[in-house]
Scaffold this active site. Structure first.
Site, PDB file in Angstrom:
ATOM      1  N   CYS A   1       0.819  -1.211   0.000  1.00 36.80           N
ATOM      2  CA  CYS A   1       0.000   0.000   0.000  1.00 36.80           C
ATOM      3  C   CYS A   1       0.857   1.268   0.000  1.00 36.80           C
ATOM      4  O   CYS A   1       1.796   1.382   0.794  1.00 36.80           O
ATOM      5  CB  CYS A   1      -0.888  -0.040   1.245  1.00 36.80           C
ATOM      6  SG  CYS A   1      -1.975   1.359   1.341  1.00 36.80           S
TER       7      CYS A   1
ATOM      8  N   ARG B   1     -12.554   0.853  -4.725  1.00 35.63           N
ATOM      9  CA  ARG B   1     -12.020   0.783  -3.360  1.00 35.63           C
ATOM     10  C   ARG B   1     -11.510   2.151  -2.889  1.00 35.63           C
ATOM     11  O   ARG B   1     -11.443   2.425  -1.700  1.00 35.63           O
ATOM     12  CB  ARG B   1     -10.874  -0.235  -3.332  1.00 35.63           C
ATOM     13  CG  ARG B   1     -10.368  -0.546  -1.961  1.00 35.63           C
ATOM     14  CD  ARG B   1      -9.387  -1.708  -1.987  1.00 35.63           C
ATOM     15  NE  ARG B   1      -9.217  -2.220  -0.644  1.00 35.63           N
ATOM     16  CZ  ARG B   1      -8.329  -1.752   0.225  1.00 35.63           C
ATOM     17  NH1 ARG B   1      -7.508  -0.797  -0.127  1.00 35.63           N
ATOM     18  NH2 ARG B   1      -8.256  -2.247   1.434  1.00 35.63           N
TER      19      ARG B   1
HETATM   20  P1  RVP Z   1      -0.629  -6.972   3.960  1.00 32.82           P
HETATM   21  O1  RVP Z   1      -1.112  -8.156   4.731  1.00 32.82           O
HETATM   22  O2  RVP Z   1       0.323  -6.124   4.759  1.00 32.82           O
HETATM   23  O3  RVP Z   1      -0.071  -7.331   2.631  1.00 32.82           O
HETATM   24  O4  RVP Z   1      -1.891  -6.023   3.731  1.00 32.82           O
HETATM   25  C1  RVP Z   1      -3.063  -6.434   3.089  1.00 32.82           C
HETATM   26  C2  RVP Z   1      -4.064  -5.306   3.140  1.00 32.82           C
HETATM   27  O5  RVP Z   1      -3.589  -4.165   2.392  1.00 32.82           O
HETATM   28  C3  RVP Z   1      -5.401  -5.600   2.508  1.00 32.82           C
HETATM   29  O6  RVP Z   1      -6.240  -6.380   3.317  1.00 32.82           O
HETATM   30  C4  RVP Z   1      -5.956  -4.214   2.260  1.00 32.82           C
HETATM   31  O7  RVP Z   1      -6.547  -3.645   3.401  1.00 32.82           O
HETATM   32  C5  RVP Z   1      -4.703  -3.414   1.935  1.00 32.82           C
HETATM   33  N1  RVP Z   1      -4.545  -3.172   0.498  1.00 32.82           N
HETATM   34  C6  RVP Z   1      -4.913  -3.947  -0.552  1.00 32.82           C
HETATM   35  N2  RVP Z   1      -4.552  -3.310  -1.675  1.00 32.82           N
HETATM   36  C7  RVP Z   1      -3.976  -2.179  -1.296  1.00 32.82           C
HETATM   37  C8  RVP Z   1      -3.428  -1.134  -2.156  1.00 32.82           C
HETATM   38  O8  RVP Z   1      -3.304  -1.297  -3.357  1.00 32.82           O
HETATM   39  N3  RVP Z   1      -3.069  -0.026  -1.559  1.00 32.82           N
HETATM   40  N4  RVP Z   1      -3.968  -2.104   0.050  1.00 32.82           N
END
Ligand code: RVP
Length: 501
Positions: A319, A418
Site C-alpha cells: 500500500c 475501493r
Molecule cells: P498486507 O497483509 O500487509 O499485505 O496487507 C493487506 C491489506 O492491504 C489488505 O487487506 C488491504 O486492506 C490493503 N490493500 C490492498 N490493496 C492495497 C493497495 O493497493 N493499496 N492495500
C-alpha cells in the site's frame, strides 16, 4: 485550529509483550483460538465464529475459491475479491459452498481433440497430472476419458498426437455415481487400486474427482470452519457502487458474510450500503465495514448496523496510500483506539462488535500483538499470497521462486471503487504497487507453524484464549536501540560469512 494527537502514530514493531506467570496448564495444546466474527449480545453466542483468528485479504492476488477452501479447512475465513464481475465472484463463492471435503471440481480439463502439447501445458500450469477429458473441455462437461502420466511417454510420443488416441476412454474407466459418500468412493479407490475416481451424474457429466490422498487429508482438518449444513464458510468483498446487484447474487450463491472493501470506510456511502443490506437481507448475510482507524469511524459504522469493523489505513505491505495522499495511521495506534471504542460501546449497550486488524502483519508475533491490543482477528494479504493456493503465478526470479502480489489500488488490479471518492475517474492515481513475495509452499504447513507460535506466545502471557489475552496482556513500547537488539546482533551469521567468502 486543527486537532493534533498527543501520541505519535505507532506500528506493531514498536511493542513487545511482557510475560505473565505461565501456570502448568499453559501449554500450546490447551490454547483455544476460537474468536467472534460478527456482533452479538453478551450472554448469547455469535452466529459466526472463527476457529483461528485469521482472514485472507479481499484481493485479486490473494482470495479466490481455492484460497477460501484451503483457509476454511484450517479454521479461518477468506473474503473472495470483489474487483471482478458479479457473475465470476458469485461463481467462486458457489464453488466454495459446493465443495465437499474429498470431492474436487476438476481444474485440469481438455477436449478429446486437444493434443499432448496441451496436456503438457496444463500440467505445467496447474501442477496436476490427472486431466479430465470432457466433450466441451469444461469441468462439468460429458466425461469421455481421463489422461494421467501413465497414458503417454513424452520421449516416444509426438506432441501433436490427439488426446483421444492415447487417453483411457470412458468405457474402460471405473467411476462413481453422484450421491456416493466419501467412504464409498474411497472403498472403490482401494478395491480397484486407483489414484482418482471420477464422479458423474446420470447424463455422464463430470461432477467431481475424488483422489486417494484427499480422503486422508480430510481427517487432518479438525478445525474446519463449517456452517450448519457442514459446508465451508466463506466471505466476499463488495463495494458501495453495485452493492444491490452484487449482494443479491452473492447471497444467492450462499455467501455467509460480506465486507465493504474500501481504503477509507468513514463515509456516507458505507452507511447507505450497510443500511440497505440490513433492510433487504437481515438474517441472511452479515456485513463488515471499514476501514477505519479511530473511535469516530468505528461508532459511525456501528450506528449504521455493521456486524464487524475492519481497522487500518496505509499499513498494507503493497500500500502506498500514505505516500500518495498523506492519510493513514500506524496500525497499533489504530487497533488500540478502536478496541477501546468497542469496549466503551459494549459497556453502553451490552453488544460486542468484533474488530479485524487489516494489513501490516510482518512477523507472526504481530498477530499476537494485534489480538492483545484488542483485535478479534487479523486480515493478511502478503502472508497468504506466498502460498500455492493463492491465485497468482509462481515464477523464478534470480534463482528463487516467488509469487506475484499486487495491491487492489495498483494499475494492475484497477479496483478503483475501493478508492473512489466520486470524482473524475480519468484523474485516478495508484495507491498500491505490483510486487513479488518469496514462495513459501502450502498454506497448511505454514499456517500450522504460525498458529503454534501464536499459542506459544499466549502461553508466555498466561492466556489460554483470545479473550484472556485481551484482558491480561501487558504491552511495552520499545526504544529504537531495543528494536535493533531484538534480532540477532553482534555475531557473524554463518550464512552471511559463507556467502561473502
Ligand atoms: P498486507 O497483509 O500487509 O499485505 O496487507 C493487506 C491489506 O492491504 C489488505 O487487506 C488491504 O486492506 C490493503 N490493500 C490492498 N490493496 C492495497 C493497495 O493497493 N493499496 N492495500
Amino acid at each position: 485550529m486543527a486537532y493534533f494527537y498527543n501520541e505519535p502514530s505507532r506500528t506493531f514493531s514498536e511493542y513487545l509483550l511482557v510475560p505473565n506467570l505461565s501456570t502448568k496448564e499453559c501449554m500450546p495444546g490447551n490454547v483455544e483460538l476460537k474468536t467472534p466474527l460478527v456482533k452479538y449480545r453478551v450472554g448469547e453466542k455469535p452466529s459466526l465464529q472463527l476457529n483461528i483468528p485469521v482472514a485472507s485479504a479481499i484481493m485479486q492476488s490473494v482470495s479466490d475459491n481455492n484460497m477460501a477452501i484451503a483457509l476454511a479447512k484450517c479454521g479461518g475465513v477468506s473474503f473472495v475479491y470483489g474487483s471482478q464481475s458479479i457473475e465470476n465472484q458469485a461463481e467462486m463463492v458457489r464453488k466454495v459452498k459446493k465443495y465437499k471435503a474429498g470431492f474436487v471440481v476438476s481444474d485440469s480439463n481438455l477436449r478429446p481433440d486437444n493434443t499432448l502439447r496441451d496436456v503438457v501445458d496444463i500440467k505445467e500450469r496447474t501442477g496436476h497430472s490427472t486431466i479430465a477429458v470432457t466433450e466441451d473441455g469444461t469441468p462439468t462437461g460429458r466425461l469421455v476419458g481421463i489422461v494421467t502420466s501413465r497414458d503417454y511417454r513424452l520421449s516416444r510420443a509426438s506432441l501433436d498426437q490427439k488426446i483421444n488416441e492415447f487417453m483411457t476412454p470412458f468405457s474402460q474407466l471405473i467411476y462413481g455415481q453422484e450421491g456416493i459418500t466419501l467412504k464409498e468412493a474411497n472403498d472403490m479407490i482401494w478395491e480397484h487400486k486407483l489414484n482418482c475416481l471420477p464422479i458423474i451424474d446420470d447424463q455422464q457429466k463430470l461432477v467431481y474427482l475424488v483422489f486417494r490422498k484427499d480422503y486422508d487429508s480430510h481427517k487432518e482438518n479438525p478445525n474446519e470452519l463449517l456452517d450448519g449444513s457442514k459446508r465451508l464458510i466463506v466471505g466476499a468483498g463488495i463495494n458501495t457502487r453495485d452493492y444491490k446487484e452484487r449482494v443479491t447474487a452473492l447471497v444467492d450463491a450462499g455467501v455467509d458474510l460480506v465486507c465493504i472493501d474500501s481504503s477509507d470506510g468513514y463515509s456516507e456511502w458505507q452507511s447507505d450500503t450497510i443500511k440497505w443490506i440490513k433492510e433487504n437481507f437481515q438474517g441472511e448475510v452479515k456485513v463488515g465495514a471499514g476501514n477505519v482507524v479511530d473511535r469516530e469511524g468505528f461508532r459511525y459504522l456501528v450506528a449504521a448496523g455493521a456486524d464487524f469493523i475492519k481497522v487500518g489505513i496505509g499499513g498494507g505491505s503493497i500500500c502506498i496510500t500514505r505516500e500518495q495522499k498523506g492519510i493513514g495511521r500506524g496500525q497499533a495506534s489504530s487497533v488500540i483506539e478502536v478496541s477501546a471504542a468497542r469496549d466503551e460501546y459494549l459497556k453502553e449497550t451490552g453488544i460486542y462488535i468484533p474488530i479485524c486488524s487489516d494489513g501490516g502483519i510482518v512477523h507472526d508475533y504481530h498477530i499476537v500483538l494485534a489480538l492483545a491490543m484488542g483485535a478479534d482477528f487479523v486480515m493478511l494479504g502478503r502472508y497468504f499470497a506466498r502460498f500455492d493456493e493463492s491465485p497468482t503465478r509462481k515464477i523464478k526470479v534470480g534463482g528463487n521462486f516467488v509469487k506475484e502480489y499486487w495491491g487492489e489500488g495498483s494499475n494492475r488490479a484497477r479496483n478503483w471503487q475501493r478508492y473512489d471518492m466520486g470524482g473524475d475517474s480519468k484523474l485516478g492515481f495508484e495507491e498500491g504497487v505490483d510486487s513479488y513475495v518469496p514462495y513459501a509452499g502450502k498454506l497448511k504447513d505454514n499456517l500450522d507453524t504460525t498458529i503454534h507460535k501464536i499459542k506459544s506466545t499466549m502461553c508466555n502471557c498466561g492466556a489460554l484464549s483470545v479473550y484472556e489475552l485481551q484482558q491480561k496482556a501487558r504491552l511495552t513500547l520499545v526504544s529504537a536501540t531495543s528494536i535493533k537488539e531484538g534480532g540477532a546482533h553482534d555475531v557473524i551469521l554463518k550464512d552471511k560469512e559463507l556467502s561473502s567468502s
